[in-house]
Design an enzyme around this catalytic site. Structure first.
Site, PDB file in Angstrom:
ATOM      1  N   ASN A 194     -10.333   0.763   0.173  1.00  0.00           N
ATOM      2  CA  ASN A 194      -9.201   0.623   1.077  1.00  0.00           C
ATOM      3  C   ASN A 194      -9.659   1.076   2.400  1.00  0.00           C
ATOM      4  O   ASN A 194      -9.966   2.134   2.724  1.00  0.00           O
ATOM      5  CB  ASN A 194      -8.071   1.768   0.862  1.00  0.00           C
ATOM      6  CG  ASN A 194      -7.274   1.098  -0.537  1.00  0.00           C
ATOM      7  OD1 ASN A 194      -7.571   0.108  -0.907  1.00  0.00           O
ATOM      8  ND2 ASN A 194      -5.956   1.502  -0.517  1.00  0.00           N
ATOM      9  N   ASP A 254       0.826  -1.155  -0.057  1.00  0.00           N
ATOM     10  CA  ASP A 254       0.074   0.082  -0.050  1.00  0.00           C
ATOM     11  C   ASP A 254       0.852   1.326   0.086  1.00  0.00           C
ATOM     12  O   ASP A 254       1.992   1.299   0.927  1.00  0.00           O
ATOM     13  CB  ASP A 254      -0.897  -0.026   1.352  1.00  0.00           C
ATOM     14  CG  ASP A 254      -1.990   1.056   1.178  1.00  0.00           C
ATOM     15  OD1 ASP A 254      -2.623   1.407   0.284  1.00  0.00           O
ATOM     16  OD2 ASP A 254      -2.289   1.527   2.312  1.00  0.00           O
ATOM     17  N   HIS A 288      -9.481   4.764  -2.169  1.00  0.00           N
ATOM     18  CA  HIS A 288      -8.735   5.001  -0.725  1.00  0.00           C
ATOM     19  C   HIS A 288      -9.579   5.813   0.214  1.00  0.00           C
ATOM     20  O   HIS A 288     -10.635   6.495  -0.227  1.00  0.00           O
ATOM     21  CB  HIS A 288      -7.329   5.774  -1.058  1.00  0.00           C
ATOM     22  CG  HIS A 288      -6.198   4.872  -1.628  1.00  0.00           C
ATOM     23  ND1 HIS A 288      -5.171   4.486  -1.115  1.00  0.00           N
ATOM     24  CD2 HIS A 288      -6.129   4.389  -3.004  1.00  0.00           C
ATOM     25  CE1 HIS A 288      -4.504   3.749  -1.750  1.00  0.00           C
ATOM     26  NE2 HIS A 288      -5.196   3.646  -2.892  1.00  0.00           N
ATOM     27  N   ASP A 342      -8.315   1.315   6.495  1.00  0.00           N
ATOM     28  CA  ASP A 342      -7.423   1.134   7.682  1.00  0.00           C
ATOM     29  C   ASP A 342      -7.849   1.293   9.047  1.00  0.00           C
ATOM     30  O   ASP A 342      -7.999   0.820   9.982  1.00  0.00           O
ATOM     31  CB  ASP A 342      -6.202   1.809   7.318  1.00  0.00           C
ATOM     32  CG  ASP A 342      -5.281   1.479   8.240  1.00  0.00           C
ATOM     33  OD1 ASP A 342      -5.061   0.815   9.050  1.00  0.00           O
ATOM     34  OD2 ASP A 342      -3.882   1.749   8.012  1.00  0.00           O
TER      35      ASP A 342
HETATM   36  P1  13P Z   1      -8.562   4.985   5.771  1.00  0.00           P
HETATM   37  O1  13P Z   1      -7.983   5.779   6.311  1.00  0.00           O
HETATM   38  O2  13P Z   1      -9.943   5.598   5.380  1.00  0.00           O
HETATM   39  O3  13P Z   1      -9.061   3.667   6.426  1.00  0.00           O
HETATM   40  O4  13P Z   1      -7.896   4.615   4.407  1.00  0.00           O
HETATM   41  C1  13P Z   1      -7.024   3.691   4.138  1.00  0.00           C
HETATM   42  C2  13P Z   1      -6.353   3.758   3.015  1.00  0.00           C
HETATM   43  O5  13P Z   1      -6.617   4.562   1.857  1.00  0.00           O
HETATM   44  C3  13P Z   1      -5.220   2.752   2.868  1.00  0.00           C
HETATM   45  O6  13P Z   1      -4.391   2.922   1.640  1.00  0.00           O
HETATM   46  O1  G3H Z   2      -3.039   5.255   3.626  1.00  0.00           O
HETATM   47  C1  G3H Z   2      -2.351   4.901   4.427  1.00  0.00           C
HETATM   48  C2  G3H Z   2      -2.565   3.820   5.264  1.00  0.00           C
HETATM   49  O2  G3H Z   2      -3.939   4.080   6.326  1.00  0.00           O
HETATM   50  C3  G3H Z   2      -1.617   3.092   6.121  1.00  0.00           C
HETATM   51  O3  G3H Z   2      -1.261   3.833   7.246  1.00  0.00           O
HETATM   52  O4  G3H Z   2       1.177   4.284   6.810  1.00  0.00           O
HETATM   53  O5  G3H Z   2       0.146   4.590   9.208  1.00  0.00           O
HETATM   54  O6  G3H Z   2       0.493   2.380   8.159  1.00  0.00           O
HETATM   55  P1  G3H Z   2       0.217   3.653   7.792  1.00  0.00           P
HETATM   56 ZN    ZN Z   3      -4.540   5.139   0.739  1.00  0.00          ZN
END
Ligand code: 13P
Ligand code: G3H
Ligand code: ZN
Length: 317
Positions: free
Chosen positions: A253, A81, A210, A255
């Site tokens: 996506n 990612d 995303h 997270d």
């Molecule tokens: P969120 O922060 O909305 O979960 O998006 C995650 C993301 O786009 C990871 O690439």
């Molecule tokens: O888009 C970003 C994702 O939420 C990943 O987050 O870089 O803190 O692991 P991170």
């Molecule tokens: Zn992202």
């Protein structure tokens, strides 16, 4: 079974979207696999550069390979990612990832094309698929905090040129969402008009959304009631995923929502049972709660119930 996102997208296009979930540790991996098996969904497991550096990228690899043995019916892609050139080339070389994202969206169009082309060449030589990004989301992306004023939506005409020039396999489009827990400061807006125009110019081309966490308000309330301070957090309306899928979005996506589940579970356990110091108690609850979250999300994405069909599509029983 690890498969390329290309295969998954071929099956999903226009019908449903795949959940692409970020993981960092064993508990998230177990909860994720459990939730996808419980809901019979194919999925994408995503690893950010931050996740690769958190314990060790090899530890994550080992845990995912073990999960594959624990859940032999699971069908999933392993995706880098928000990679840069270095982490993309490293992931391609490792032979473990079936898909990488090159995010050169902070560069001008010409540089973005040139960096993306380098990754496409290396990845395609190993049958690995490439997601690229055009336009810029607001919020906090790894290593970059993008101010709302600097975020800009994807231009559909440019998207068509970008796809043709780079040969990428899917495109992350900026359509009004942003990363993190504080998405829409004013009124919420996924720009379906932009998706529609891109789909018209690049028919059947898989698009990626995303910043798609929905920031469940009951989760935020429970976190705050247990000592958290997440005022004004707001996310994407999950009832809009199926509409986006019809317009070519094949990957969604997520997270932040997973982090909220983790935070709520741990805050509540330590508030209600201050005598607890065994990490396995909250860990077990988290795995079960995260699996439940995944089941519900997959229903909203339309990926729930697709696993037997995808296995058949791939020639597996
Ligand atoms: P969120 O922060 O909305 O979960 O998006 C995650 C993301 O786009 C990871 O690439
Ligand atoms: O888009 C970003 C994702 O939420 C990943 O987050 O870089 O803190 O692991 P991170
Ligand atoms: Zn992202």
């Amino acid at each position: 079974m690890i498969v390329s996102t290309k295969k998954l997208f071929q099956h999903a296009y226009g019908k449903y979207a795949l959940g692409a979930y970020n993981i960092n540790n064993a508990e998230q991996i177990m909860g994720l696999f459990r939730g996808n098996i419980d809901s019979q969904a194919p999925f994408i497991i995503q690893i950010s550069r931050g996740a690769r550096a958190y314990t060790d990228k090899l530890l994550l690899e080992g845990m995912i390979k073990s999960a594959e043995q624990i859940f032999p019916k699971a069908v999933f892609a392993v995706h880098l990612d928000h990679g840069d050139l270095e982490s993309c080339l490293d992931s391609i070389k490792s032979g473990f990832y079936s898909s990488v994202m090159i995010d050169a969206s902070d560069q001008d169009f010409k540089n973005n094309v040139s960096i993306t082309k380098k990754v496409v060449k290396a990845a395609h030589a190993k049958k690995i698929t490439v997601e690229a990004e055009l336009g810029q989301l607001g919020g906090v992306e790894e290593h970059i905090a993008v101010d709302e004023k600097d975020a800009h939506l994807t231009d559909p005409e440019e998207a068509k040129d970008f796809i043709n020039q780079t040969g990428c396999d899917s495109l992350a489009c900026a359509i009004g969402t942003s990363h993190g827990a504080y998405k829409f400061s004013g009124s919420q807006a996924i720009h379906f008009d932009i998706l529609k125009r891109i789909q018209k110019l690049a028919p059947k081309f898989p698009l990626v959304m995303h910043g798609s966490s929905s920031i469940p308000q009951d989760e935020v309330k429970r976190i705050n009631a247990a000592g958290g301070k997440l005022g004004g957090a707001k996310g994407v309306d999950e009832n809009q995923f199926k509409k986006a899928a019809k317009l070519g979005v094949t990957k969604v996506n997520i997270d932040t929502d997973g982090r909220l589940v983790w935070t709520r579970v741990h805050r509540e356990v330590f508030r209600d049972q201050p005598e607890v110091f065994d990490l396995r108690g909250p860990g077990k609850i988290f795995m079960a709660e995260y699996a439940k979250y995944i089941v519900n999300k997959n229903k909203k994405l339309g990926s729930a119930g697709q696993l037997p069909k995808v296995r058949k599509f791939l020639g597996k029983k």
